[in-house]
Design a protein around this motif. Structure first.
Motif, PDB file in Angstrom:
ATOM      1  N   PRO A   1       0.820  -1.211   0.000  1.00  0.00           N
ATOM      2  CA  PRO A   1       0.000   0.000   0.000  1.00  0.00           C
ATOM      3  C   PRO A   1       0.858   1.266   0.000  1.00  0.00           C
ATOM      4  CG  PRO A   1      -0.008  -1.039   2.174  1.00  0.00           C
ATOM      5  CD  PRO A   1       0.675  -1.990   1.247  1.00  0.00           C
ATOM      6  N   GLY A   2       0.257   2.345  -0.480  1.00  0.00           N
ATOM      7  CA  GLY A   2       0.963   3.619  -0.512  1.00  0.00           C
ATOM      8  C   GLY A   2       0.813   4.291  -1.854  1.00  0.00           C
ATOM      9  N   PRO A   3       1.237   5.548  -1.947  1.00  0.00           N
ATOM     10  CA  PRO A   3       1.101   6.298  -3.201  1.00  0.00           C
ATOM     11  C   PRO A   3       2.127   5.850  -4.235  1.00  0.00           C
ATOM     12  CG  PRO A   3       2.285   7.609  -1.594  1.00  0.00           C
ATOM     13  CD  PRO A   3       1.850   6.358  -0.879  1.00  0.00           C
TER      14      PRO A   3
ATOM     15  N   HIS B   1      -3.448  -2.253  -5.306  1.00  0.00           N
ATOM     16  CA  HIS B   1      -4.311  -2.841  -4.283  1.00  0.00           C
ATOM     17  C   HIS B   1      -4.186  -4.362  -4.358  1.00  0.00           C
ATOM     18  CE1 HIS B   1      -6.314   1.105  -3.836  1.00  0.00           C
ATOM     19  NE2 HIS B   1      -6.105   1.176  -5.146  1.00  0.00           N
ATOM     20  N   ARG B   2      -4.273  -4.999  -3.232  1.00  0.00           N
ATOM     21  CA  ARG B   2      -4.167  -6.456  -3.181  1.00  0.00           C
ATOM     22  C   ARG B   2      -5.349  -7.106  -3.881  1.00  0.00           C
ATOM     23  NH1 ARG B   2      -6.023 -10.566   0.055  1.00  0.00           N
ATOM     24  NH2 ARG B   2      -4.636 -12.375   0.242  1.00  0.00           N
TER      25      ARG B   2
ATOM     26  N   TYR C   1      -0.316 -12.734  -3.865  1.00  0.00           N
ATOM     27  CA  TYR C   1       0.564 -11.568  -3.914  1.00  0.00           C
ATOM     28  C   TYR C   1       0.282 -10.613  -5.067  1.00  0.00           C
ATOM     29  CZ  TYR C   1       3.111 -14.211  -7.499  1.00  0.00           C
ATOM     30  OH  TYR C   1       3.444 -14.918  -8.618  1.00  0.00           O
ATOM     31  N   PHE C   2      -0.554 -10.977  -6.008  1.00  0.00           N
ATOM     32  CA  PHE C   2      -0.780 -10.118  -7.167  1.00  0.00           C
ATOM     33  C   PHE C   2      -1.431  -8.797  -6.741  1.00  0.00           C
ATOM     34  CE2 PHE C   2      -2.847  -8.785 -11.149  1.00  0.00           C
ATOM     35  CZ  PHE C   2      -1.746  -8.841 -11.987  1.00  0.00           C
ATOM     36  N   ARG C   3      -0.954  -7.689  -7.339  1.00  0.00           N
ATOM     37  CA  ARG C   3      -1.469  -6.359  -7.025  1.00  0.00           C
ATOM     38  C   ARG C   3      -2.196  -5.801  -8.231  1.00  0.00           C
ATOM     39  NH1 ARG C   3      -1.157  -5.087  -1.687  1.00  0.00           N
ATOM     40  NH2 ARG C   3      -1.200  -2.896  -2.301  1.00  0.00           N
ATOM     41  N   LEU C   4      -3.308  -5.145  -7.999  1.00  0.00           N
ATOM     42  CA  LEU C   4      -4.121  -4.536  -9.053  1.00  0.00           C
ATOM     43  C   LEU C   4      -3.939  -3.024  -9.045  1.00  0.00           C
ATOM     44  CD1 LEU C   4      -7.472  -6.488  -8.559  1.00  0.00           C
ATOM     45  CD2 LEU C   4      -5.782  -6.859 -10.366  1.00  0.00           C
ATOM     46  N   CYS C   5      -3.747  -2.460 -10.227  1.00  0.00           N
ATOM     47  CA  CYS C   5      -3.720  -1.003 -10.387  1.00  0.00           C
ATOM     48  C   CYS C   5      -5.044  -0.572 -11.007  1.00  0.00           C
ATOM     49  CB  CYS C   5      -2.560  -0.588 -11.289  1.00  0.00           C
ATOM     50  SG  CYS C   5      -0.929  -0.934 -10.607  1.00  0.00           S
ATOM     51  N   PHE C   6      -5.765   0.313 -10.333  1.00  0.00           N
ATOM     52  CA  PHE C   6      -7.031   0.785 -10.876  1.00  0.00           C
ATOM     53  C   PHE C   6      -6.748   1.862 -11.925  1.00  0.00           C
ATOM     54  CE2 PHE C   6      -9.128  -0.201  -6.524  1.00  0.00           C
ATOM     55  CZ  PHE C   6      -9.155  -1.545  -6.856  1.00  0.00           C
ATOM     56  N   PRO C   7      -7.343   1.748 -13.105  1.00  0.00           N
ATOM     57  CA  PRO C   7      -7.003   2.677 -14.193  1.00  0.00           C
ATOM     58  C   PRO C   7      -7.230   4.136 -13.847  1.00  0.00           C
ATOM     59  CG  PRO C   7      -8.717   1.111 -14.872  1.00  0.00           C
ATOM     60  CD  PRO C   7      -8.270   0.702 -13.518  1.00  0.00           C
TER      61      PRO C   7
END
Length: 417
Positions: free
Chosen positions: A55-57, A74-75, A81-87
């Motif tokens: 987490p974090g900017p 975001h988890r 462990y995969f992280r998602l980036c929201f568009p």
């Protein structure tokens, strides 16, 4: 082609867009990191756009000369462990990076959020784009809590989405000919290229004068994530079927969400005392594990290449591999190992016994054949191929992009001879 001139006499500025990157532990992340380091070592300017591992900017950091642009993420609740980036959170960051870095080429390595945003924005700026696909829908299906009919629909939609996103690239590659064939069967054109992920073969060979420390018992080795699609349960079951007189041991390097279940299975089958769960180990310890093993086994059924298998082959190990996906081209029956019927523990036990029960001289011969076979996957060769792709050698000039996504149209088979 990029607005810059990618001539052979000047360093390139390369922006890599992997969807997974260290500290993630998987083949795609390892490939992206190795490619970044290799490009940097040759004097090219390298930027990475990837998900922040926690987490974090969004942030920017220098990793020994490679600039990492870590995006807010975001988890994924279905994956360990995969992280998602929201568009809507990262699109502006991606536009800013492209405008500031002004790369000669963008190399995306997945069709998900980061990849699709980079392809779209690079196209708007006239930047040459290379896409490498490490993904098949089956990779994620074990983590999706849906019935079979939903997964079938997901698979079809996912392939169409991949074709659409990668279709806007100038060049598209996959790690093996079998992976390319799979992509073509699912809608990709026949211009997709097979370019091995490559490994640094010398990193896994025995050093001059080095004596291999014997394991003390015939040893089977697996390395990789302890995940559902790796089918390590089949390996443990097969191991329990090996003849008692072999007195074999099984070493499992890696970790993952399946470890508790696998440890329970080993106890239930009465082999827990002969199965070692080593967890994640340093590179030198992994190399030592390859060198002391008598045979390497990869029972996974969703491998687009399997870097750990290539590493074991570089260490001159015989291999026993599932006859699935990209693994069959790494093993020739009776030459450097054996293929077994996926999911069939009895067949796997038979093939492991053939190797473990063979004379030492025969195992060494098979190991030499593995080393000979892996030579075509050397990383310097892979790096040279991608640099030629980046520079657009033998490629048609890119057409105007205002009309929308362009077809994958570049045939560069000569680059990967």
């Amino acid at each position: 082609m990029s607005a810059h001139t990618a001539t052979a006499d000047r360093p390139l500025t390369v922006l890599l867009g992997p969807e997974t990157y260290p500290p993630d532990v998987n083949g795609a992340a390892q490939f992206a990191h190795r490619l970044a380091r290799g490009l940097h070592e040759q004097g090219h300017r390298v930027h990475i756009v990837c998900a922040r591992p926690g987490p974090g900017p969004s942030s920017v950091a220098d990793d020994d000369g490679v600039v990492e642009h870590r995006l807010r993420s975001h988890r994924a609740f279905t994956h360990p462990y995969f992280r998602l980036c929201f568009p809507w959170q990262v699109a502006g960051e991606i536009r800013r990076v492209l405008d500031e870095v002004r790369p000669d080429v963008v190399h995306v390595q997945c069709h998900y959020i980061i990849g699709r945003l980079l392809v779209r924005e690079a196209g708007r700026r006239g930047i040459r784009t290379v896409g490498t696909n490490h993904f098949v829908p089956e990779n994620l299906e074990p983590f999706l809590p849906f019935p079979a009919w939903v997964l079938n629909r997901y698979r079809a939609v996912s392939w169409r989405d991949m074709v659409r996103v990668f279709g806007a690239c100038d060049v598209v590659t996959a790690p093996t000919p079998l992976a390319v064939d799979d992509m073509r069967r699912n809608g990709f054109p026949d211009t997709v290229l097979a370019v091995s992920n490559g490994i640094r073969i010398a990193d896994y060979e025995a050093h001059d004068g080095e004596r291999r420390q014997p394991a003390g018992h015939p040893t089977v080795l697996f390395a990789g994530r302890l995940a559902v699609e790796k089918n390590v349960d089949v390996l443990i079951e097969a191991f329990s079927m090996l003849p008692a007189e072999l007195d074999a041991r099984l070493e499992l390097v890696g970790d993952g969400e399946q470890r508790p279940a696998l440890e329970k299975l080993a106890r239930a089958l009465g082999v827990a005392q002969r199965v070692r769960f080593l967890g994640y180990v340093p590179d030198e310890d992994l190399r030592a594990a390859y060198l002391r093993a008598d045979v390497f086994c990869q029972p996974g059924t969703a491998e687009l290449q399997s870097l750990v298998t290539l590493e074991a082959m570089a260490a001159s190990r015989p291999v026993v591999l599932a006859d699935a996906r990209a693994l069959p081209h790494l093993a020739d029956d009776g030459v450097n190992g054996w293929l077994f019927t996926p999911g069939d523990a009895q067949d796997l036990a038979r093939k492991l016994a053939l190797v473990l029960g063979a004379p030492t001289a025969e195992r060494r011969r098979m190991g030499r054949e593995s080393r000979r076979k892996v030579a075509q996957h050397s990383f310097p060769r892979t790096l040279e191929t991608f640099l030629r792709l980046y520079r657009g050698e033998h490629a048609e000039p890119a057409r105007a992009r205002a009309a929308g996504p362009r077809r994958i149209r570049t045939r560069l088979a000569s680059l990967v001879r």
